[in-house]
Design an enzyme around this catalytic site. Sequence first.
Site, short mmCIF file in Angstrom:
data_model
loop_
_atom_site.label_atom_id
_atom_site.label_comp_id
_atom_site.label_asym_id
_atom_site.label_seq_id
_atom_site.Cartn_x
_atom_site.Cartn_y
_atom_site.Cartn_z
N GLY A 98 -0.16 12.43 10.80
CA GLY A 98 0.33 11.14 11.25
C GLY A 98 0.91 11.21 12.64
O GLY A 98 1.29 12.28 13.12
N THR A 138 4.64 14.10 16.23
CA THR A 138 3.40 14.18 15.49
C THR A 138 3.62 15.05 14.26
O THR A 138 4.26 16.09 14.35
CB THR A 138 2.29 14.79 16.36
OG1 THR A 138 2.19 14.03 17.58
CG2 THR A 138 0.95 14.77 15.65
N THR A 139 3.08 14.61 13.12
CA THR A 139 3.23 15.38 11.88
C THR A 139 1.91 16.05 11.52
O THR A 139 0.86 15.41 11.52
CB THR A 139 3.70 14.48 10.73
OG1 THR A 139 4.94 13.86 11.09
CG2 THR A 139 3.92 15.29 9.45
N ASP A 155 17.79 2.97 9.19
CA ASP A 155 16.41 2.51 9.42
C ASP A 155 15.64 2.46 8.10
O ASP A 155 14.50 2.92 8.02
CB ASP A 155 15.70 3.41 10.43
CG ASP A 155 14.42 2.77 10.98
OD1 ASP A 155 14.31 1.52 10.94
OD2 ASP A 155 13.54 3.51 11.44
N ASP A 160 -0.45 15.17 41.72
CA ASP A 160 -1.38 16.32 41.68
C ASP A 160 -2.83 15.89 41.50
O ASP A 160 -3.72 16.71 41.27
CB ASP A 160 -0.97 17.30 40.58
CG ASP A 160 -1.01 16.67 39.19
OD1 ASP A 160 -1.33 15.45 39.09
OD2 ASP A 160 -0.71 17.37 38.21
N ASP A 194 1.79 5.85 26.09
CA ASP A 194 1.55 7.23 25.63
C ASP A 194 1.40 7.26 24.11
O ASP A 194 2.22 7.82 23.40
CB ASP A 194 2.70 8.12 26.10
CG ASP A 194 2.47 9.59 25.74
OD1 ASP A 194 1.32 9.94 25.45
OD2 ASP A 194 3.44 10.36 25.75
N SER A 246 -23.35 -11.87 18.85
CA SER A 246 -23.57 -12.92 17.86
C SER A 246 -22.51 -14.02 17.91
O SER A 246 -22.68 -15.07 17.30
CB SER A 246 -23.55 -12.31 16.45
OG SER A 246 -22.24 -11.81 16.14
N ASP A 294 -14.26 -16.45 6.57
CA ASP A 294 -15.71 -16.21 6.48
C ASP A 294 -16.05 -14.73 6.62
O ASP A 294 -17.21 -14.35 6.72
CB ASP A 294 -16.46 -17.04 7.52
CG ASP A 294 -16.11 -16.66 8.97
OD1 ASP A 294 -15.18 -15.84 9.15
OD2 ASP A 294 -16.74 -17.19 9.89
#
Length: 526
Positions: A56, A62-63, A173, A365, A399, A439, A473
Site C-alpha cells: 500500500g 509505503t508499506t 484520526d 541538475d 509526489d 464513442s 447506463d
Amino acid sequence: MQPDPQPHGRGREKAAGAGPRLPPPVTAPSVGRPASVLPHKTANVRDHYRIGKKLGQGQFGTTYLCVGKPDGGEYACKSIPKRKLLCREDYEDVWREIQIMHHLSEHPNVVRIRGAYEDALFVHIVMELCAGGELFDRIVAKGHYTERAAALLIRTIVGVVEGCHSLGVMHRDLKPENFLFASTAEDAPLKATDFGLSVFYKPGDKFSDVVGSPYYVAPEVLQKIYGPEADVWSAGVILYILLCGVPPFWAETESGIFRQILRGKLDLESDPWPSISDSAKDLVRNMLIRDPTKRFTAHEVLCHPWIVDDAVAPDKPIDSAVLSRLKHFSAMNKLKKMALRVIAESLSEEEIGGLKELFKMIDTDNSGTITYDELKNGLKRVGSDLMEPEIQALMDAADIDNSGTIDYGEFLAATLHMNKLEREENLVSAFTFFDKDGSGFITIDELSQACEQFGLSDVHLEDMIKDVDQNNDGQIDYSEFAAMMRKGNAGGANAGGVTSTGGTGRRTMRNSLRVNLGDILKPNEN
C-alpha cells in the site's frame, strides 16, 4: 495550506498543574533536524527481513510485505522516507508513533509492532500483517449485515478508544480506513492501525492543533481546544455511517463539511432511520453531542444497552440501500486524479510557459525531476514567500509515489490554478484521452486501460463508473465527466488531485486540515 499562527509543534495547552508529557520527547537539538529519529542505532532491517511486494501507498510512507528470516513469518513493513521529515518536530512525530505502538501492543485489537529500524534514508516500522482488508470493504463484499453486527464492530472500535485513553493516548484520526481485519477468515479480529497522529496526554490536557480527516473530525477540534472526547465523536461518525451508509455531516467542500459539523442538524429521521432501533439512535445521539463535556465517554458507550445486550440490537438485515450508499462512499474517485494529470500535461505552451521556465530553473541538475530541496531553493530565488509547510504541501500534492521527486507533468498538475483545469476545452481534451475509441463514452474497459497506464492497481472499476454515472447506463458521457471534474472544487480544492476527504497533509502533520473558521462560520449560501 496556511500554517497555524502558533509555532509549529506547539499544539497543547496545559491545564494548571498538569505534569510533563510521558514518555519524554527525543533528546535533540532545539533547531534543525536531529541526527536520527530513533534514540539508538539499529541493525539493518534487511538483516532480519526480506522485503517483498508493495502492499500500500500512504501519505506518510509505503508499506511492503516482509518475511522474517529466522521464522519465515509474514509481516508488514512501513517505510517512511526521512527526506519527508523537515524539522525536529517531524522526527519526534515518528518516534512518538513508534512509542505509542509499543505502549498499546498488548491490546488485542491494536496492530502489534515487531520493531523499528533506521538507516540513512528511511525509518522502517515492522508490524503484524493484517491481510483481511479494510472495515467497509469487508462489509460491502459480504453483501449484508445487521444492527447486531454493527454493534459488535462498534464494541471493538470503542474498545480500542477506551484502551488508548486508559493508557494516556489519544488516537486523533479514527476512521474506517484505519481498521483492518487480521486475516480473511470470517471470525478474524478487527485491528486498529496508523498511530501517526496519536499523542500522549494527561488528564486536563487540551490540544489546539487541527488534525484528522474531514468527515470524522470533532467540532471542538475545529475550534482548536479539545481532549480525548474527540475520539468518541469520530467513533460516533463511524457508527452513523454503518447504520445509514453516509456521514452525518457532509457537503461538497471541506469548508462546507466543517460548517455542517459545527452547526448542522443531525438527521435521524429520514430513511433508513425509521427502521433503525431506538436504542441505536440513542447511542448515536450521545456520541455526537457537540458539547464534549456532555458526550458519552468510551466507557459509557461500552455500557450502553445496544452494545452490551445482544437482544437489543436487532439481528434483521439492514436495508440494502444502506450497503449501496456505503459502497459508493468508501470507493475513492481515482478517475478525477488521472484526469487532472492528463489536463495538466496537455495545456498549451502559452498557458504553461512560465511554469515550464520555473521548472527548468528549479531542476538545477537537469535530471527532469525536482527534489524538495530544489523546489524550496528555487522558489526562494524567485522571491516566493511560501512557508515550508506550504512548499511541502505543493510537493506532496504531486509526489504520489513518495519517491521524493516530482516530474514535469506532476509539477504542472500541482501548481496550475483550478480555473485553467476546468476550462471547457481542457475538459474535452481529458475526456478524449479516456474515450479511446471516440464513442462519446468512457467504458469500463477504457478505464481499465487508463488505470494500467497510470500504474493504479486494486481499483474497483465498477465503483469508479457508478460514482460518476448519473443516468446509470454503465458508462460515463461527457456531461457526467465534466460534472465530476467541477464538483467540490469551490473553496480550496487543490490542483494536485488530492481528494478533500483524504485526511491530513504529509509528515508535517499538525494543523493539517485547511481550516478557516471565518469561512466555516459564514452564513450558508443555500
